[in-house]
Design a protein around this motif. Structure first.
Motif, short mmCIF file in Angstrom:
data_model
loop_
_atom_site.label_atom_id
_atom_site.label_comp_id
_atom_site.label_asym_id
_atom_site.label_seq_id
_atom_site.Cartn_x
_atom_site.Cartn_y
_atom_site.Cartn_z
N THR A 1 0.84 -1.19 0.00
CA THR A 1 0.00 0.00 0.00
C THR A 1 0.88 1.24 0.00
OG1 THR A 1 -1.69 -1.18 1.27
CG2 THR A 1 -1.86 1.22 1.17
N LEU B 1 -6.87 3.46 4.77
CA LEU B 1 -6.80 4.03 3.42
C LEU B 1 -8.07 4.82 3.09
CD1 LEU B 1 -4.87 4.08 1.02
CD2 LEU B 1 -6.03 2.07 0.12
N TYR C 1 -3.37 8.32 0.88
CA TYR C 1 -2.87 7.57 -0.27
C TYR C 1 -1.87 8.41 -1.06
CZ TYR C 1 -3.40 4.10 -4.10
OH TYR C 1 -3.20 3.11 -5.03
#
Length: 390
Positions: A77, A235, A241
């Protein structure tokens, strides 16, 4: 394929309409769907399609896929900064009444996150000497949610035994979480040493010369609840992000990382050995020196390189300031692993908000200067040290 090839030639998720060789920058927010069913599947995670660039973007996703291929991770991520990666990972693990076992030896903002921010949410830091396994065992209890550390601490340059810590963590069914920023994940396998979750500031090596700010969380898949929380809560709910332009720049940085890293390591090794000959420098601390107390462990864990950060100690804080003020080539700046060599006095900058007692507990000394070595000619760097110490 070998890692260097994967860093360049990992296939795109989809073929580009124009046959672009580099992943394009998808500077877009929303995406159109063919029908309502596909739209629902994308939003609910039943298919891997971008729905909104705050949580998924093709350019960012390509960087994630590339790092996944390089590390063998189950999920990667990309976040907006290294601290976003650290906080996102920890927030995905902690709960009110739980604790995190860690060290007083770490980057100042990480220390502050553990000792100021998390306690306000009911999470307690259990800080101990991570090189003392008996002390670690004593610190872990039924409410511990993870063991967290930096693989080479900043700026103390301490190295703990990852496999031994992983053994303790896994015995208690908790993850070992490691900030591996100091050594690129392309150079060693943290997972093979027992690390379950890596956090990395991609602002450093990956950005390719301090071009962009970013971070990544590398999840090796042993803790499904962590993966769910990171993706579905952190997220979506916190909005940290990575942006597509950053991902584009860091994709390029990843492609040439090996060449830059090898050059910077050669510079570092040559420089620290020369600096040990200068009487004005009281000590040089670099894990890659054979007489360093952590040398053998670092070689065993990270291979033949020890990164591009070292510290020197001078006789006083005043001598440190005089040295820094006298530099002509080396930059007076924070950050690590820029193309440029950087010098900073950690006690008065990164750790400046802490009081004397707190800095002493963290072994952050007034006499220490941290150096991040860049890609200049090593002769020029050494000359700048000599004239600044004169």
């Amino acid at each position: 394929m070998k890692k260097q090839t994967l860093a360049i030639d990992t296939p795109f998720q989809k073929g580009d309409a124009y046959g672009a060789l580099s992943m394009p920058v998808y500077h877009t927010l929303a995406y159109e769907f063919d029908n309502a069913s596909v739209m629902s599947d994308a939003f609910c995670g039943r298919i891997e399609e971008p729905d909104y660039s705050r949580v998924m973007n093709p350019t960012v996703n390509y960087l994630e896929l590339k790092i996944k291929a390089l590390t063998g991770a189950e999920r990667v991520t990309a976040m907006s900064s290294g601290m976003a990666a650290i906080s996102g990972a920890l927030f995905s693990l902690v709960e009110q009444g739980k604790n995190v076992v860690s060290s007083r030896h770490m980057f100042g903002n990480t220390y502050s996150l553990l000792t100021k921010t998390l306690p306000r949410l009911g999470v307690t830091p259990h800080l101990c000497d991570l090189t003392n396994l008996e002390e670690v065992e004593a610190a872990v209890d039924d409410n511990t949610c993870c063991i967290f550390l930096e693989i080479i601490t900043n700026p103390q340059l301490e190295v703990a035994d990852l496999a031994a810590l992983a053994s303790i963590a896994h015995k208690h069914n908790i993850p070992l979480v490691a900030d591996t920023t100091v050594i690129p994940f392309t150079e060693f396998s943290a997972h093979e040493l027992g690390v379950d979750i890596e956090v990395v500031s991609t602002t450093k090596y990956l950005s390719g010369g301090a071009t962009t700010l970013g971070g990544i969380v590398i999840d090796y898949g042993g803790h499904p609840e962590f993966a769910r929380r990171l993706h579905d809560e952190m997220l979506f709910n916190l909005g940290a992000y990575m942006t597509p332009h950053v991902a584009y720049m860091q994709n390029l940085g990843l492609e040439n990382l090996k060449a830059r890293y090898e050059y910077e390591v050669r510079n570092t090794v040559a420089l620290v050995n020369r600096l040990r000959t200068l009487p004005a420098i009281k000590s040089v601390n670099y894990v890659g020196l054979p007489d360093n107390p952590y040398y053998e462990l670092a070689q065993r864990q990270f291979g033949k390189t020890a990164g591009c950060m070292f510290t020197i100690d001078l006789e006083s804080k005043e001598a440190c300031f005089k040295f820094i003020n006298s530099l002509k080539l080396i930059r007076r700046a924070t950050n690590l692993f820029d193309n440029r060599t950087l010098a900073i006095h950690p006690a008065s900058t990164i750790f400046g908000p802490f009081n004397d007692e707190q800095r002493a507990a963290m072994d952050v000394l007034d006499t220490t200067i941290r150096i991040s070595v860049g890609m200049e000619d090593v002769d020029d760097l050494f000359d700048d040290f000599k004239q600044a110490l004169a």
